[in-house]
Design a protein around this motif. Structure first.
Motif, short mmCIF file in Angstrom:
data_model
loop_
_atom_site.label_atom_id
_atom_site.label_comp_id
_atom_site.label_asym_id
_atom_site.label_seq_id
_atom_site.Cartn_x
_atom_site.Cartn_y
_atom_site.Cartn_z
N ASP A 303 40.71 -50.65 5.33
CA ASP A 303 40.58 -50.05 6.66
C ASP A 303 39.12 -49.88 7.06
OD1 ASP A 303 41.94 -49.02 8.96
OD2 ASP A 303 41.41 -46.99 8.33
N GLY A 304 38.22 -50.51 6.30
CA GLY A 304 36.81 -50.48 6.66
C GLY A 304 36.05 -49.27 6.15
N ILE A 305 36.65 -48.46 5.29
CA ILE A 305 35.97 -47.29 4.75
C ILE A 305 35.24 -47.66 3.47
CG2 ILE A 305 36.30 -44.99 3.73
CD1 ILE A 305 38.66 -44.60 5.58
N THR A 306 33.97 -47.33 3.40
CA THR A 306 33.17 -47.59 2.20
C THR A 306 33.41 -46.51 1.17
OG1 THR A 306 31.45 -48.69 3.49
CG2 THR A 306 30.83 -47.88 1.30
N VAL A 307 33.72 -46.93 -0.05
CA VAL A 307 33.89 -45.96 -1.14
C VAL A 307 32.49 -45.52 -1.57
CG1 VAL A 307 34.79 -45.58 -3.46
CG2 VAL A 307 36.02 -47.09 -1.87
N ASN A 308 32.15 -44.26 -1.28
CA ASN A 308 30.80 -43.78 -1.54
C ASN A 308 30.64 -43.29 -2.98
OD1 ASN A 308 31.77 -41.08 -1.65
ND2 ASN A 308 31.63 -40.93 0.58
N GLN A 309 29.42 -42.93 -3.33
CA GLN A 309 29.13 -42.54 -4.70
C GLN A 309 29.90 -41.30 -5.12
OE1 GLN A 309 27.36 -44.59 -6.57
NE2 GLN A 309 27.84 -43.32 -8.35
N GLU A 310 30.10 -40.38 -4.21
CA GLU A 310 30.84 -39.17 -4.55
C GLU A 310 32.29 -39.50 -4.91
OE1 GLU A 310 32.14 -34.86 -2.57
OE2 GLU A 310 30.82 -36.22 -1.47
N MET A 311 32.90 -40.41 -4.15
CA MET A 311 34.26 -40.84 -4.46
C MET A 311 34.31 -41.50 -5.83
SD MET A 311 35.78 -42.45 -0.95
CE MET A 311 35.58 -41.66 0.65
N TYR A 312 33.33 -42.38 -6.09
CA TYR A 312 33.29 -43.05 -7.39
C TYR A 312 33.21 -42.03 -8.52
CZ TYR A 312 32.71 -47.84 -5.69
OH TYR A 312 32.91 -49.07 -5.13
N GLU A 313 32.30 -41.10 -8.40
CA GLU A 313 32.08 -40.15 -9.48
C GLU A 313 33.30 -39.26 -9.70
OE1 GLU A 313 28.53 -38.08 -8.48
OE2 GLU A 313 27.22 -39.80 -8.87
N THR A 314 33.95 -38.88 -8.61
CA THR A 314 35.13 -38.02 -8.73
C THR A 314 36.32 -38.77 -9.31
OG1 THR A 314 34.43 -36.65 -6.86
CG2 THR A 314 36.75 -36.55 -7.49
#
Length: 332
Positions: A303-314
């Protein structure tokens, strides 16, 4: 607020996670076999149950899900997709993407939306996605179609190695006594005759005996595990070359129980060598996150949303499905 669902439909279990656009997990669901190649009816029921359990926990409806991504075992060829798309639409999904479960394992194991994944569990599979979005799958079927290994084949290798050592075609092996204990026999001859007389099948558990024997330096076990690594390395190299990724920087993600548990480098070593030769800038990494997380990330990215660093870390810390925390919020 937008909502996204990731589904991991495997041969023995199906997991679903529901999140918002910030990656907060609102609901999760679990069910049984999600592989349509075993049973279309059972797979549809499992996917439905897991999805609607996640929706119920989040107090949402399926029509409120903006995008779903389903990584399904058995989604290998166009023949499969002609079955899967009608099945998924009958459940009620309208905005969704289907891929093989290899691809969500890949996505869960790397910070990049591309790379190569190798699976070695009950069977083996190799697939990749290039930076340009091209996909290629190598294998994933069985020995007749070019594959070697996985628990569903290495168990046979253990059995036949013990037989060949017993009848004199090979040297004695440390696999013999553990296999006899596992199967409940005192002598190889008794096991041999009982299996022949009654058409018995070797249990998958026999494959794990390779790691125990290899740890004690057994030549036969080491040779089998080395061959598994060489074959997986060849598959990885084939994917890399087919996708033209020789000069790219990416991860080769190792997934499946035989790669993530027990291996002390006997399989991984040959894989690393093959990857080094095919793509020197690539790194071999072991998947430690639940693959369904990769489905969630893929749903967001669809849907065009970038998975950011906070999402990765969580979400990278979600190593066991049952321990994934959910945030219950009041939905309008």
């Amino acid at each position: 607020m937008a909502y996204y669902m990731g589904i991991d439909g495997g041969g023995s279990k199906t997991y679903a996670l529901l999140c918002d656009e910030q990656g907060r997990i609102l609901g999760k669901g679990r069910s049984g076999n999600g592989n349509h190649q075993t049973s279309v009816t059972q797979a549809a029921a499992s996917i439905r149950e897991a999805a609607f359990s996640a929706l119920a926990e989040a107090r949402l409806r399926l029509d409120q899900v903006r995008q779903a991504y389903l990584g399904l075992a058995g989604a290998d060829r166009q023949t499969d997709y002609t079955i899967l798309h009608p099945m998924i639409r009958r459940i009620g999904f309208t905005k969704y993407t289907i891929s093989g479960d290899t691809m969500i394992g890949l996505r869960a194991g790397t910070d990049r939306p591309y790379g190569v994944a190798l699976i070695c569990g009950t069977g083996t599979n190799a697939a990749g996605l290039s930076p340009q979005g091209r996909h290629f799958q190598c294998g994933g079927f069985d020995y007749m179609y070019g594959d070697f290994g996985g628990g569903g084949a290495l168990n046979i290798e253990v059995f036949r190695t013990v037989i060949r050592a017993w009848d004199g075609r090979e040297q004695p092996t440390l696999l013999t006594e553990p296999l006899l204990r596992l199967l409940g026999y005192e002598r190889v001859e008794d096991m041999y005759n009982d299996f022949l007389d009654h058409g018995k099948q070797v249990p998958l558990d026999a494959a794990r005996l390779l790691f125990l024997a290899a740890a004690e330096g057994d030549a036969a076990a080491l040779a089998i595990l080395n061959r598994q690594g060489v074959e997986l390395g060849k598959a990885a190299a084939a994917v890399i070359h087919r996708l033209g990724m020789e000069n790219d920087e990416f991860d080769v993600v190792l997934a499946g129980s035989l790669l993530t548990r027990g291996d002390r480098g006997w399989i991984r070593g040959p894989v690393e060598q093959a990857v080094r030769e095919a793509a020197p800038r690539a790194a071999v990494v072991t998947l430690s996150t639940e693959p369904v997380v990769g489905a969630v990330w893929s749903a967001l990215e669809s849907d065009g949303i970038t998975v950011n660093q906070e999402m990765y870390e969580t979400m990278r810390a979600y190593k066991e499905f049952e321990l994934i925390p959910t945030i219950i919020t009041r939905q309008e």
